[in-house]
Every structure is written in structure tokens, then in C-alpha cells.
Motif scaffolding. Structure first.
Motif, mmCIF file in Angstrom:
data_model
loop_
_atom_site.group_PDB
_atom_site.id
_atom_site.type_symbol
_atom_site.label_atom_id
_atom_site.label_comp_id
_atom_site.label_asym_id
_atom_site.label_seq_id
_atom_site.Cartn_x
_atom_site.Cartn_y
_atom_site.Cartn_z
ATOM 1 N N GLN A 3 0.801 -1.225 0.069
ATOM 2 C CA GLN A 3 -0.086 0.131 0.028
ATOM 3 C C GLN A 3 0.935 1.333 0.085
ATOM 4 O O GLN A 3 0.509 2.133 -0.554
ATOM 5 N N ARG A 4 1.945 1.240 0.720
ATOM 6 C CA ARG A 4 2.828 2.394 0.735
ATOM 7 C C ARG A 4 3.574 2.510 -0.626
ATOM 8 O O ARG A 4 3.432 3.887 -0.886
ATOM 9 N N ARG A 6 1.986 1.836 -3.574
ATOM 10 C CA ARG A 6 1.002 2.301 -4.425
ATOM 11 C C ARG A 6 0.795 3.612 -4.089
ATOM 12 O O ARG A 6 0.419 4.587 -5.073
ATOM 13 N N PHE A 7 0.532 4.142 -2.772
ATOM 14 C CA PHE A 7 0.349 5.585 -2.533
ATOM 15 C C PHE A 7 1.521 6.302 -3.070
ATOM 16 O O PHE A 7 1.223 7.512 -3.500
ATOM 17 N N LEU A 8 2.832 6.073 -2.955
ATOM 18 C CA LEU A 8 3.992 6.837 -3.360
ATOM 19 C C LEU A 8 3.735 7.018 -4.897
ATOM 20 O O LEU A 8 3.977 7.956 -5.721
ATOM 21 N N LYS A 9 3.641 5.881 -5.714
ATOM 22 C CA LYS A 9 3.356 6.074 -7.162
ATOM 23 C C LYS A 9 2.221 6.765 -7.570
ATOM 24 O O LYS A 9 2.419 7.493 -8.454
ATOM 25 N N TYR A 10 1.197 6.678 -7.038
ATOM 26 C CA TYR A 10 0.093 7.511 -7.368
ATOM 27 C C TYR A 10 0.319 9.118 -6.925
ATOM 28 O O TYR A 10 -0.145 9.966 -7.502
ATOM 29 N N SER A 11 0.730 9.267 -5.725
ATOM 30 C CA SER A 11 1.225 10.645 -5.486
ATOM 31 C C SER A 11 2.365 11.123 -6.608
ATOM 32 O O SER A 11 1.981 12.488 -6.960
ATOM 33 N N VAL A 12 3.210 10.517 -7.067
ATOM 34 C CA VAL A 12 4.256 10.906 -7.872
ATOM 35 C C VAL A 12 3.425 11.384 -9.251
ATOM 36 O O VAL A 12 3.752 12.444 -9.761
ATOM 37 N N SER A 14 0.226 12.056 -9.684
ATOM 38 C CA SER A 14 -0.264 13.085 -9.475
ATOM 39 C C SER A 14 0.282 14.391 -9.384
ATOM 40 O O SER A 14 0.015 15.494 -10.096
ATOM 41 N N LEU A 15 1.296 14.462 -8.850
ATOM 42 C CA LEU A 15 2.349 15.637 -8.352
ATOM 43 C C LEU A 15 2.734 16.052 -10.116
ATOM 44 O O LEU A 15 2.650 17.084 -10.441
#
Length: 189
Positions: A3-4, A6-12, A14-15
Motif C-alpha cells: 500500500q505504501r 502504491r500510495f507513493l506511485k499515485y502521489s508522484v 498526480s504531482l
């Protein structure tokens, strides 16, 4: 995938997407030219020192501009236009409605033009008297003459028939405010 991760991947992603979109905002805003913004491109010319028969050269929107204070003789010639003019009423020409008259100007004494030959865009040389250019005995009263291909224009920038230039010279949008000439799109005419 954790999950961590996946969260980093989608955050990057999105940014990155936000950064790309926000970089286009100034580019897209530049397409939206409002009337107030257009005024920044206006050219203001003080005519107080311009004597009869003299010419001021300036530039507007990358185009050369000639401002000519006509003589009494120029005005007499414009009052009786030559029958040899291609478009004497300037029906096919570019000029503001306020300058659509026999003088092709708001003020008959001042002629504002883009001195480019309408044949191939050559910069026409201003002509103030009939003796300045030998035209092989022609009865041309003067005005503008393009030495490149021989197009002749009267003192209102109207082209003569039978010459390479297809239309009259352009008259840019202009107006007078506070004793000054304003050339540009932001005028209220």
C-alpha cells in the motif's frame, strides 16, 4: 505491491500531472487578449513638431508606420482623385471605418499608413514631390512609389491601375487623444 508503494506511485503521478497542467496555464492565458491588454501594444506619437510635408517613421506590431502631415497641395490632389486609381473608394482595402473616406484618414491633414507595397510587401519609399523620382514622363502627381516593381500610390495610399500592387496600402487603426496620435487596436473609434 504494498500500500505504501502504491500510495507513493499515485502521489508522484498526480504531482507530475499537476505540474504539467499548471505549466500550460500561462500559455493558454496568453491566447486570451482582452481590450485592456491590447492597449499595451498601442503606440503614442506626439505630432506637435510635425511640420507640413514632413514624415515621422515609427513601428507598431512589427510593422513600419509612416505618419505624414499633408501639404495643401496634397489635399487639393485628394479632393480631385485620379480616374486611374484601381480602388478609389477603398472598398477592397484595409483601413478602420473612421478612415474610410477620400483622405483615408480621420484627420485629413495627417495620413497614417503601413508603407508596404501590397504587391510583395516591399517597403514603399515616400514621395513628396513629382520631381523626386523619374517615372519616364508620367503625369504622376506624387504619393508613394515602390522602386522594386514600380507600383505607384497617391497621397492617400491608393494604388493606380495597371501596376503590380493589387490593393491600396493598409491604414492601421488609430485615433487622437490629448493632442497625440494613438496607433493600435485599443482605440475607441
Amino acid at each position: 505491491m504494498s500500500q505504501r508503494r502504491r500510495f507513493l506511485k499515485y502521489s508522484v503521478i498526480s504531482l507530475f500531472g499537476f505540474g504539467v497542467l499548471s505549466s500550460f496555464v500561462p500559455f493558454v492565458k496568453s491566447w486570451n487578449i482582452r481590450k485592456g491588454r491590447i492597449r499595451e501594444f498601442d503606440v503614442e506619437v506626439d505630432l506637435s513638431r510635425l511640420k507640413e510635408g514632413e514624415l515621422i517613421r515609427t513601428e507598431w506590431m512589427g510593422k513600419p508606420i509612416h505618419i505624414h502631415r499633408r501639404t495643401a497641395e496634397d489635399l487639393k490632389l485628394l479632393d480631385k482623385p485620379s480616374p486611374d486609381l484601381r480602388d478609389p473608394d477603398s472598398e477592397e482595402s484595409t483601413q478602420p471605418m473612421s478612415a474610410k473616406n477620400r483622405y483615408r484618414s480621420i484627420n485629413p491633414n495627417i495620413f497614417v499608413s503601413v508603407p508596404l507595397c501590397t504587391h510583395l510587401g516591399c517597403e514603399a519609399a515616400p514621395r513628396f514631390d513629382a520631381g523626386a523620382v523619374d517615372l519616364g514622363g508620367d503625369e504622376w502627381p506624387g504619393g508613394y512609389f515602390c522602386p522594386c516593381h514600380g507600383s505607384k500610390f497617391d497621397a492617400a495610399g491608393r494604388v493606380f491601375r495597371g501596376l503590380p500592387a493589387p490593393v491600396n496600402m493598409e491604414v492601421p487603426p488609430h485615433d487622437y487623444r490629448d493632442g497625440k496620435l494613438i496607433i493600435g487596436l485599443g482605440h475607441e473609434a
